[in-house]
Every structure is written in structure tokens, then in C-alpha cells.
Scaffold this active site. Structure first.
Site: not given
Length: 510
Positions: A19, A79, A383
Site C-alpha cells: 500500500r 525470509q 570585506n
């Protein structure tokens, strides 16, 4: 001295999750910093189990790879055919045949499960010496969940899956949370007797409780304090609901520690994030991964930080950062992008529309606006002028730029790496710096300006620009003529003899 209990954790993570409608296995879907599986493993971690076995199936290679990242000590067991939860646990125990003590089984899709709840289940099970204990919860709507059926004395009689339940059993609101504690030896024995005589033709792990009870073994129920912890996830709608619940839990916990969240409903904080007291998080903010926000720092609004460190008292506004470091008292944004290995020292500034990548910006230095800083080292109190580009890539390799301390670079500069600007140096606006600028020097790298008079009127005749130019030149001409006449009159007045009679005295001159 009593011996500590041996413990084995088995996580069931083999399901496909149809789902979810995703190529990603259900247990690998993420929410707030961990996958579903990761949350479950985290909840079980405080048990300090001797071993953890994760049963994998659909997307086994992906799940194994994920385990290698988040839980390398865990043992994945395949599994190959999903023949039920009982079958999955039997395969898990077959992979660890020497297991003894307590076996804890947890579904891999319960991300809100707290370590305290798992610990309480195991403690109750071991103290009672039960053969099996199931975690139960009282829920408002039990639809789709297995029911806990008790006898007249309140003892567990059986666990019934909804599809196998009758009308009376379906009305029961106490449900099986899919989390169990078993005695290993008795669990093995019961697993060998499971049948597939049910609606799905599978081996139900829940049938173990009926088998053990019929054999006179003690089976018990432990009820969770908060049923929300037991909620699972079957589709993306439920995943989104779990995500919201976890968000609320995480946000409430941080606020109770002294963190201000100005709009908790639009603030998303991964469970792996750390925040210090008096940090302020404004609206529409996402803090993800290993992000750390220091004391008194202000983050947001409209900020996303991924694996980023924000120092005490720093400010990050409307910006995005990944793998960056922002020093104490530094400021970032609005509309800045800090890429991996961007490091701002204390009180540094990265301003509007600035991107920084793999660069160090020194203490008190500023990159205020419209600039790309890539592969650079900038010293202290420097700067960087607006619209600068650190040209770091030659098409094959990356190169580094070094700007010294107390330097001032002009607007619209390009630093073509590898290049170095020394301490205290300046660069002129509009320069393309390709050679080193020594300390204290001014680097100028631009062509001299020349103006071609009348070009617009000649080459763009009839355009609005040409007409504007003609009007301006006409106004300048009229102004110039008027000015010349005025100057002439003034000179004539100043040349008159003092006293009004020609030749009668000194003249006033400048």
C-alpha cells in the site's frame, strides 16, 4: 550474584508494504531523521541485547545496506517467502541456534515506540517469569488490528487477527501492538507447532500465545501507557500522520528544555538534532540530520539546515545550509546558501544572495551580498565587495583563493584561482585578479575607460535614447551660453575703477 538476562531482539522487516506503492521497502521510508526501521532499532537499543536479528525479505539488499550504515552489529536474515510472522521468527531463531533468555520481537513499522515502553515490557515479562508477554494498547479505533481477548478473570485467552475475528471480538478496543517478549526455549517449542489453518494461510506468531496457554504456561499482557506509541504504518497517508505526531512530540520536548519554537506546527526537527537552551527557532524551519543549534542562536524564518552547526548567539535567516559551520555571533542571510565545508568564524557575515562552498571566512569578515565564494580562505576583518566571484574551476581541477586579513576587495571582482591577496591589500572595483596582490598593495586589473562622444545620436538615431541625449546636450548648450554671458557681465562690472571714475584709482581684480 544473579546472572544478567540474555536478550535477543528480532525485528520483522521483510514485508513489501504494497500500500506504500513504492520501490523503496516500507521499513526504509524516512521520518524526522531516521527510517521506520531505524526508529525501531533505536527504541530497542537500551535493552543492550546480546544480539539483534533483522528479518529481511522484499528489498533485502537495500535493507541490508541500510543496516550496514545504522546498525552494523545487527544480523540480517532472509525470509525468501513471506509465510507469516511465526515463520519469520522461526527463521530468525534458526540463524542464532544458541539463543537463550528473553527474545523480544518488534514489528519494523512502529516508529513512535519509546525505549521506556520496550524496557517496561521486558522488565514485566522477566519479573513475572512468563513464557510470553504481549504489548497491548487501548485504541479509539481498532479497525485492521489484532484483538486481545481476555477470559472472565482478565487473563489473556487469545490474540485474534481481525480477519479471523467474530463480531463480538471485533468490538474489542484492546489491540495487539505487534511487540512481544518470549522465553527463548518455550518460544522455539511453540513455533514448531504452528499451523497455517487461518484466513491467510500463514503461520501467525500470535498463535504461540494460545499454544503456550493450552500447555499450562504463563502468558501475560502488558498495556502501553500511550496507545500512540503502538501505531504502525501501511501507506503514505499513515506515514504522514506518524510524521506529524512525532514532530509534535519532538517539538514539545525541546520547548520543555528551554528552546523557543515560535510556530511549532511549521517547525520540523529531526530526532538526531541538538539544540541548546534559549535557542530561538522561527516559523517554516527544518532542522535535519546532525544539526546543532547553540545557546541563544536564532534560526528562521524559512530556514533549512542539514548537518550544520550554528554557534551560540548566531543568526540564520531565510537560508539553506548543508554540512556547514556558523560561528558564535555570526550572521547568515537572508537568501544565503552554505554548501558543504563552508565555515564561518565568530562574528563573520554572509549576506543576501551569497553562496559559500568549501571555504573558511575568518572572524569578523563580511561577504555582504551577491557573491560566490568557492574553495577559498578569507582572513579576519576582511570585506568582500558586492558581486564578486571566486573563480575556482578551470574545467578539470578546483583551485584555491586566499584573501588575507583586513583586506578590502572591490565590487564586481573576479579572483581567478590559484591567487592570493595579502593582508591589508585592496583591489579596485571591476577587477579580474589573476596575479597575487602583495600585502598593503592596491590591485587594479581593468581597462581604462574611454568615452566616444555623440555615438548614440549617430548610431542610434531616432531612438528614445538618441532623443534624450539630444535634449540633454541642447540643455547643456543653452546653460553654457547663459553662463558665458553672465560671466562676461560679471567681469565687466569687476573691471570698473573703484570710486566710479575711470582711471581714478586701483581696479578690483581676482
Amino acid at each position: 550474584m544473579p546472572q544478567p538476562h540474555l536478550r535477543t531482539v528480532v525485528v520483522l522487516a521483510a514485508g513489501e508494504g504494497k500500500r506504500m506503492k513504492s520501490a523503496l521497502p516500507k521499513v526504509l521510508h524516512p521520518l524526522l531523521g531516521r527510517t521506520l526501521l531505524g526508529h525501531v532499532l533505536s527504541a530497542a537499543a537500551p535493552l543492550a541485547a546480546d544480539r539483534t536479528v533483522v528479518v529481511v525479505g522484499h528489498g533485502a539488499d537495500q535493507v541490508r545496506a541500510h543496516l550496514g550504515e545504522v546498525a552494523p552489529q545487527a544480523t540480517p536474515v532472509l525470509q525468501a517467502q513471506q509465510l507469516g510472522t511465526g515463520h519469520a521468527v522461526r527463521i530468525a531463531l534458526d540463524a542464532v541456534p544458541d539463543t537463550a533468555g528473553t527474545v523480544v520481537v518488534i514489528n519494523g513499522d512502529v516508529p513512535l515506540l519509546r525505549p521506556e515502553t520496550v524496557g517496561a515490557l521486558v522488565a514485566a515479562h522477566e519479573e513475572a517469569g512468563a513464557a510470553a508477554t504481549v504489548l497491548a494498547a487501548e485504541v479509539p479505533d481498532p479497525t485492521g488490528l489484532g484483538r486481545i481477548v481476555r477470559d472472565a478473570d482478565g487473563r489473556l485467552e487469545q490474540i485474534v487477527e481481525e480477519r479471523d475475528a467474530d463480531a463480538t471480538q471485533r468490538a474489542i478496543r484492546e489491540i495487539n501492538a505487534g511487540i512481544y517478549a518470549f522465553d527463548a526455549l518455550r518460544l522455539r517449542h511453540a513455533l514448531s507447532k504452528l499451523s497455517t489453518d487461518n484466513d491467510q494461510g500463514e503461520e501467525y506468531l500470535t498463535d504461540v500465545f494460545g499454544l503456550l496457554g493450552s500447555a499450562g504456561e504463563s502468558v501475560a499482557v502488558h498495556v502501553a501507557v500511550d496507545h500512540v506509541e503502538t501505531l504502525g504504518c501501511n501507506d503514505r497517508v499513515e506515514l504522514a500522520a506518524l510524521r506529524r505526531l512525532l514532530r509534535d512530540r519532538v517539538n514539545e520536548a525541546w520547548m520543555r528544555t528551554g528552546v523557543s519554537l515560535l510556530d511549532p506546527h511549521t517547525t520540523w526537527i529531526d530526532v538526531t538534532v541538538a539544540l541548546d537552551r534559549d535557542a530561538v527557532v522561527d516559523q517554516n524551519t527544518q532542522l535535519r540530520g546532525t544539526t546543532v543549534v547553540g545557546a541563544g542562536a536564532q534560526v528562521g524564518p524559512d530556514v533549512t539546515l542539514v548537518d550544520t552547526i550554528v554557534g551560540p548567539g548566531a543568526s540564520v535567516v531565510r537560508s539553506h545550509a548543508v554540512g556547514a559551520e556558523v560561528g558564535a555571533g555570526a550572521s547568515v542571510g537572508p537568501y544565503a546558501y552554505l554548501r558543504p565545508a563552508a565555515r564561518l568564524a565568530d562574528k563573520a557575515k554572509v549576506g543576501t544572495f551569497v553562496e559559500v562552498k568549501n571555504s573558511e571566512i575568518g572572524a569578523g569578515s563580511k561577504v555582504p551580498h551577491l557573491t560566490y565564494v568557492g574553495d577559498a580562505t578569507i582572513g579576519e576583518q576582511t570585506n568582500i565587495g558586492a558581486a564578486s566571484v571566486f573563480v575556482n574551476y578551470d574545467g578539470v581541477n578546483k583551485h584555491r583563493t586566499v584573501i588575507g586579513s583586513h583586506a578590502r576587495t572591490g565590487a564586481d571582482n573576479m579572483f581567478v584561482a590559484p591567487v592570493e591577496v595579502g593582508d591589508g591589500a585592496y583591489t579596485a572595483a571591476g577587477s579580474v585578479i589573476v596575479d597575487d596582490v602583495p600585502a598593503g598593495a592596491m590591485g587594479v586589473a581593468r581597462a581604462r575607460q574611454r568615452n566616444i562622444e555623440g555615438w548614440v545620436v549617430k548610431r542610434r538615431a531616432g531612438t528614445a535614447a538618441a532623443e534624450a541625449a539630444q535634449r540633454a546636450r541642447g540643455a547643456e548648450g543653452a546653460s553654457g551660453a547663459a553662463g558665458a554671458a553672465s560671466d562676461s557681465e560679471a567681469m565687466h562690472e569687476r573691471a570698473k575703477p573703484v570710486g566710479g571714475a575711470s582711471g581714478s584709482g586701483d581696479t578690483a581684480t581676482e
